[in-house]
Motif scaffolding. Structure first.
Motif, PDB file in Angstrom:
ATOM      1  N   VAL A 155       0.712  -1.226  -0.093  1.00 31.56           N
ATOM      2  CA  VAL A 155      -0.006   0.004  -0.009  1.00 31.56           C
ATOM      3  C   VAL A 155       0.843   1.306   0.068  1.00 31.56           C
ATOM      4  O   VAL A 155       1.654   1.474   0.915  1.00 31.56           O
ATOM      5  CB  VAL A 155      -1.102   0.174   1.245  1.00 31.56           C
ATOM      6  N   THR A 156       0.700   2.307  -0.882  1.00 33.27           N
ATOM      7  CA  THR A 156       1.364   3.507  -1.084  1.00 33.27           C
ATOM      8  C   THR A 156       0.283   4.493  -0.907  1.00 33.27           C
ATOM      9  O   THR A 156      -1.011   4.530  -1.389  1.00 33.27           O
ATOM     10  CB  THR A 156       1.932   3.718  -2.471  1.00 33.27           C
ATOM     11  N   ALA A 192       2.706   2.293 -11.919  1.00 31.54           N
ATOM     12  CA  ALA A 192       3.581   1.204 -11.214  1.00 31.54           C
ATOM     13  C   ALA A 192       3.016   0.634 -10.327  1.00 31.54           C
ATOM     14  O   ALA A 192       3.551  -0.503  -9.650  1.00 31.54           O
ATOM     15  CB  ALA A 192       4.750   1.789 -10.909  1.00 31.54           C
ATOM     16  N   HIS A 193       1.797   0.668 -10.162  1.00 30.58           N
ATOM     17  CA  HIS A 193       0.659  -0.013  -8.861  1.00 30.58           C
ATOM     18  C   HIS A 193      -0.375  -0.872  -9.746  1.00 30.58           C
ATOM     19  O   HIS A 193      -1.055  -0.419 -10.826  1.00 30.58           O
ATOM     20  CB  HIS A 193       0.241   0.964  -8.024  1.00 30.58           C
ATOM     21  N   GLY A 194      -0.760  -1.854  -8.940  1.00 27.71           N
ATOM     22  CA  GLY A 194      -1.915  -2.548  -9.726  1.00 27.71           C
ATOM     23  C   GLY A 194      -3.240  -2.170  -9.526  1.00 27.71           C
ATOM     24  O   GLY A 194      -4.309  -2.357 -10.349  1.00 27.71           O
ATOM     25  N   ALA A 195      -3.482  -1.088  -8.354  1.00 26.89           N
ATOM     26  CA  ALA A 195      -4.777  -0.572  -8.242  1.00 26.89           C
ATOM     27  C   ALA A 195      -4.709   0.905  -7.667  1.00 26.89           C
ATOM     28  O   ALA A 195      -3.673   1.123  -7.188  1.00 26.89           O
ATOM     29  CB  ALA A 195      -5.669  -1.409  -7.214  1.00 26.89           C
ATOM     30  N   ILE A 196      -5.631   1.604  -8.179  1.00 26.27           N
ATOM     31  CA  ILE A 196      -5.494   2.881  -7.317  1.00 26.27           C
ATOM     32  C   ILE A 196      -6.998   3.225  -6.757  1.00 26.27           C
ATOM     33  O   ILE A 196      -8.006   2.750  -7.253  1.00 26.27           O
ATOM     34  CB  ILE A 196      -5.499   3.696  -8.699  1.00 26.27           C
ATOM     35  N   VAL A 197      -7.015   3.813  -5.346  1.00 22.05           N
ATOM     36  CA  VAL A 197      -8.056   3.473  -4.752  1.00 22.05           C
ATOM     37  C   VAL A 197      -8.426   5.015  -4.237  1.00 22.05           C
ATOM     38  O   VAL A 197      -7.714   5.909  -3.757  1.00 22.05           O
ATOM     39  CB  VAL A 197      -7.896   2.693  -3.319  1.00 22.05           C
ATOM     40  N   VAL A 198      -9.845   5.337  -4.183  1.00 19.19           N
ATOM     41  CA  VAL A 198     -10.542   6.498  -3.486  1.00 19.19           C
ATOM     42  C   VAL A 198     -11.792   6.144  -2.942  1.00 19.19           C
ATOM     43  O   VAL A 198     -12.181   4.879  -3.200  1.00 19.19           O
ATOM     44  CB  VAL A 198     -10.742   7.457  -4.744  1.00 19.19           C
ATOM     45  N   GLY A 199     -12.078   6.899  -2.094  1.00 12.40           N
ATOM     46  CA  GLY A 199     -13.263   6.724  -1.313  1.00 12.40           C
ATOM     47  C   GLY A 199     -14.607   7.249  -2.300  1.00 12.40           C
ATOM     48  O   GLY A 199     -14.328   8.093  -3.174  1.00 12.40           O
ATOM     49  N   THR A 200     -15.728   7.044  -2.076  1.00 11.79           N
ATOM     50  CA  THR A 200     -16.935   7.448  -2.790  1.00 11.79           C
ATOM     51  C   THR A 200     -17.031   9.099  -2.734  1.00 11.79           C
ATOM     52  O   THR A 200     -17.416   9.557  -3.718  1.00 11.79           O
ATOM     53  CB  THR A 200     -18.324   6.847  -2.389  1.00 11.79           C
ATOM     54  N   GLY A 201     -16.628   9.642  -1.681  1.00 14.46           N
ATOM     55  CA  GLY A 201     -16.510  11.088  -1.678  1.00 14.46           C
ATOM     56  C   GLY A 201     -15.663  11.880  -2.752  1.00 14.46           C
ATOM     57  O   GLY A 201     -16.176  12.651  -3.244  1.00 14.46           O
ATOM     58  N   ALA A 267      -4.491  -7.619  -7.981  1.00 17.40           N
ATOM     59  CA  ALA A 267      -3.356  -6.781  -7.941  1.00 17.40           C
ATOM     60  C   ALA A 267      -2.655  -6.981  -6.699  1.00 17.40           C
ATOM     61  O   ALA A 267      -3.187  -7.268  -5.689  1.00 17.40           O
ATOM     62  CB  ALA A 267      -4.073  -5.363  -7.855  1.00 17.40           C
ATOM     63  N   THR A 268      -1.187  -6.533  -6.592  1.00 11.08           N
ATOM     64  CA  THR A 268      -0.487  -6.924  -5.434  1.00 11.08           C
ATOM     65  C   THR A 268       0.095  -5.427  -4.771  1.00 11.08           C
ATOM     66  O   THR A 268       0.809  -5.581  -3.902  1.00 11.08           O
ATOM     67  CB  THR A 268       0.756  -7.716  -6.007  1.00 11.08           C
ATOM     68  N   SER A 269      -0.552  -4.526  -5.305  1.00 12.55           N
ATOM     69  CA  SER A 269      -0.072  -3.046  -4.858  1.00 12.55           C
ATOM     70  C   SER A 269      -1.258  -2.039  -4.994  1.00 12.55           C
ATOM     71  O   SER A 269      -1.981  -2.419  -5.984  1.00 12.55           O
ATOM     72  CB  SER A 269       1.229  -2.572  -5.439  1.00 12.55           C
ATOM     73  N   ALA A 270      -1.514  -1.357  -4.081  1.00 14.94           N
ATOM     74  CA  ALA A 270      -2.610  -0.285  -4.066  1.00 14.94           C
ATOM     75  C   ALA A 270      -1.736   0.945  -3.955  1.00 14.94           C
ATOM     76  O   ALA A 270      -1.141   1.442  -2.861  1.00 14.94           O
ATOM     77  CB  ALA A 270      -3.632  -0.669  -3.325  1.00 14.94           C
ATOM     78  N   PHE A 271      -2.586   2.071  -4.679  1.00 18.17           N
ATOM     79  CA  PHE A 271      -1.954   3.499  -4.608  1.00 18.17           C
ATOM     80  C   PHE A 271      -3.112   4.161  -3.940  1.00 18.17           C
ATOM     81  O   PHE A 271      -4.532   4.260  -4.626  1.00 18.17           O
ATOM     82  CB  PHE A 271      -1.751   3.891  -6.060  1.00 18.17           C
ATOM     83  N   LEU A 272      -3.101   4.647  -2.809  1.00 20.73           N
ATOM     84  CA  LEU A 272      -4.252   5.383  -2.194  1.00 20.73           C
ATOM     85  C   LEU A 272      -4.230   6.890  -2.523  1.00 20.73           C
ATOM     86  O   LEU A 272      -3.158   7.711  -2.232  1.00 20.73           O
ATOM     87  CB  LEU A 272      -4.028   5.375  -0.789  1.00 20.73           C
ATOM     88  N   GLU A 273      -5.210   7.319  -3.173  1.00 19.34           N
ATOM     89  CA  GLU A 273      -5.291   8.691  -3.530  1.00 19.34           C
ATOM     90  C   GLU A 273      -6.338   9.734  -2.913  1.00 19.34           C
ATOM     91  O   GLU A 273      -6.203  10.886  -3.223  1.00 19.34           O
ATOM     92  CB  GLU A 273      -5.782   8.710  -5.252  1.00 19.34           C
ATOM     93  N   GLY A 274      -6.976   9.086  -2.247  1.00 22.28           N
ATOM     94  CA  GLY A 274      -7.907  10.101  -1.002  1.00 22.28           C
ATOM     95  C   GLY A 274      -9.295   9.389  -1.093  1.00 22.28           C
ATOM     96  O   GLY A 274      -9.493   8.451  -1.695  1.00 22.28           O
ATOM     97  N   GLY A 275      -9.923  10.250  -0.474  1.00 19.48           N
ATOM     98  CA  GLY A 275      -9.476  11.404   0.416  1.00 19.48           C
ATOM     99  C   GLY A 275      -8.823  11.264   1.815  1.00 19.48           C
ATOM    100  O   GLY A 275      -8.422   9.997   1.890  1.00 19.48           O
ATOM    101  N   PRO A 276      -8.925  12.233   2.546  1.00 19.16           N
ATOM    102  CA  PRO A 276      -8.283  11.969   3.820  1.00 19.16           C
ATOM    103  C   PRO A 276      -8.831  11.063   4.756  1.00 19.16           C
ATOM    104  O   PRO A 276      -8.022  10.288   5.511  1.00 19.16           O
ATOM    105  CB  PRO A 276      -8.311  13.493   4.398  1.00 19.16           C
ATOM    106  N   THR A 277     -10.189  10.689   4.620  1.00 17.85           N
ATOM    107  CA  THR A 277     -10.821   9.754   5.545  1.00 17.85           C
ATOM    108  C   THR A 277     -10.116   8.260   5.005  1.00 17.85           C
ATOM    109  O   THR A 277      -9.960   7.585   5.937  1.00 17.85           O
ATOM    110  CB  THR A 277     -12.307   9.643   5.231  1.00 17.85           C
ATOM    111  N   LEU A 278     -10.189   8.172   3.861  1.00 19.22           N
ATOM    112  CA  LEU A 278      -9.576   6.706   3.446  1.00 19.22           C
ATOM    113  C   LEU A 278      -8.356   6.508   3.917  1.00 19.22           C
ATOM    114  O   LEU A 278      -7.913   5.402   4.564  1.00 19.22           O
ATOM    115  CB  LEU A 278      -9.850   6.657   1.771  1.00 19.22           C
ATOM    116  N   VAL A 279      -7.607   7.497   3.589  1.00 18.26           N
ATOM    117  CA  VAL A 279      -5.912   7.403   3.616  1.00 18.26           C
ATOM    118  C   VAL A 279      -5.808   7.247   4.980  1.00 18.26           C
ATOM    119  O   VAL A 279      -5.018   6.447   5.799  1.00 18.26           O
ATOM    120  CB  VAL A 279      -5.317   8.772   3.377  1.00 18.26           C
ATOM    121  N   SER A 280      -6.585   8.121   5.916  1.00 19.71           N
ATOM    122  CA  SER A 280      -6.247   8.092   7.674  1.00 19.71           C
ATOM    123  C   SER A 280      -6.581   6.767   7.824  1.00 19.71           C
ATOM    124  O   SER A 280      -6.260   6.146   8.792  1.00 19.71           O
ATOM    125  CB  SER A 280      -7.104   9.269   8.076  1.00 19.71           C
TER     126      SER A 280
END
Length: 358
Positions: A155-156, A192-201, A267-280
């Motif tokens: 997780v990045t 370079a990541h297998g997945a990119i992740v955001v929250g519904t917000g 996917a073996t890696s995930a790129f967290l892009e937001g927002g602050p609730t998800l990342v936190s």
């Protein structure tokens, strides 16, 4: 019969690592490269793995040669040849059948189902040498190795903020805090990541495409799986629906459940892009392996902080990070940090070998 020298083998391994890096990152398979050497050290053929379902690096290299011409050769491979039949056959068997006399690999395979190729080669009378440029090979496949050893995707967590830690103005506007160079770097890291992740917000407010794009706006060859976390539906006309890869909607806020769904998707890696609730939430759960902070030389103030509550009630509970790198990107600054005492690629490589001996 002459044998390729140690210097020649190391040079071939460096070339194999360069070839491996051409393969896609972040998917279910490691990046692997292979160089076939003649007994006197000449390069006979090269190959690398191009993604799930395609020939493995060893098979790709062997396919470049007429039958019989690999007899007596040395195969230099960045990862132990596999010993199982999946979408393709065992590479260890392919090398044995081709008459290869020696196999040199950098890392033992930590994946139990594929491991054991070295032993199978030895049993067939093939000389096997392991550990050549192991540290470099571990660094290349660090995320994949970590995913195998830990049983979850790497997780990045990424955010772009002002110097005072704000990701948007009070009215929610945020485009753009950082400059073009920083945003181009983000897109390369997405790819370079297998997945990119955001929250519904974020998905509903910003309507992001979550693609990895070149400076001219064209799509990069490797695209992460777009992932949205939360209960709210994503509209049918959202830009996410036009992503080259199908949208994965995880209607569960639990970080472990999110990572399990991402792993199930391949996917073996995930790129967290937001927002602050998800990342936190991921930070608070101790599930972030690397933090990327893009700092812009500006001040915004107000309530829009990059990070929400982490459960740090007293200063002794703060989440310490080790800065691994800093880089100027135009007028912005990238800080790469990892949790304090996080393992190195080499330690995960050693752990991967240990898992096979448990």
């Amino acid at each position: 019969m002459t044998i390729a020298t140690t210097t020649t083998v190391e040079s071939a391994m460096r070339r194999a690592l360069d070839l491996a890096a051409l393969g896609p990152a972040g998917g279910p398979n490691p990046q692997v490269g292979c160089v076939l050497l003649s007994p006197d050290g000449r390069v006979l053929a090269e190959g690398h793995h191009r993604g799930a379902g395609t020939p493995h690096a060893e098979a790709d290299a062997l396919a470049q040669l007429p039958p019989g011409t690999a007899a007596g050769a040395t195969a230099v491979v960045t990862l132990e040849p596999c010993n199982h039949t999946g979408r393709t056959g065992p590479c260890a068997v392919a090398l044995i059948e081709a008459g290869v006399a020696r196999v040199v690999f950098a890392l033992r395979d930590p994946y139990r189902l594929a491991a054991g190729g070295g032993d199978r080669l030895r049993d067939a009378g093939v000389e096997v040498v392991e550990g050549v440029l192991a540290d470099e090979a571990a660094a290349l496949n660090e995320r994949w190795i970590t995913a195998v050893v830990r049983g979850r995707p790497w997780v990045t967590a990424k955010w772009a903020s002002s110097l005072d830690g704000r990701i948007a103005a009070a009215d929610g506007t945020s485009r753009w805090i950082t400059g073009d160079t920083a945003r181009e770097d983000v897109h390369r890291r997405r790819a370079a990541h297998g997945a990119i992740v955001v929250g519904t917000g974020t998905a509903l407010t910003d309507d992001p495409s979550l693609t990895a794009r070149d400076a001219d706006g064209s799509l990069l060859p490797d695209q992460p799986i777009p992932v949205v976390v939360g209960a709210s539906d994503v509209p049918s006309d959202a830009r996410l629906r036009s992503h080259p890869r199908p949208l994965l909607h995880v209607r569960d806020h639990d970080p472990d459940a999110v990572l399990a769904a991402i792993a199930e998707a391949g996917a073996t890696s995930a790129f967290l892009e937001g927002g602050p609730t998800l990342v936190s939430a991921f930070l608070a759960a101790g599930l972030v392996d690397e933090v990327l902070v893009y700092l812009a030389p500006t001040l915004i103030g107000g309530p829009r902080l990059a990070i929400a509550d982490l459960g740090v009630a007293t200063i002794s509970a703060q989440r310490r990070l080790d800065v691994r790198a800093t880089r100027a990107l135009g007028s912005d600054l990238l800080i790469v940090a990892r949790p304090h005492h996080a393992g190195s690629p080499e330690s995960f490589a050693a752990a991967s070998a240990a898992t096979r001996e448990d």
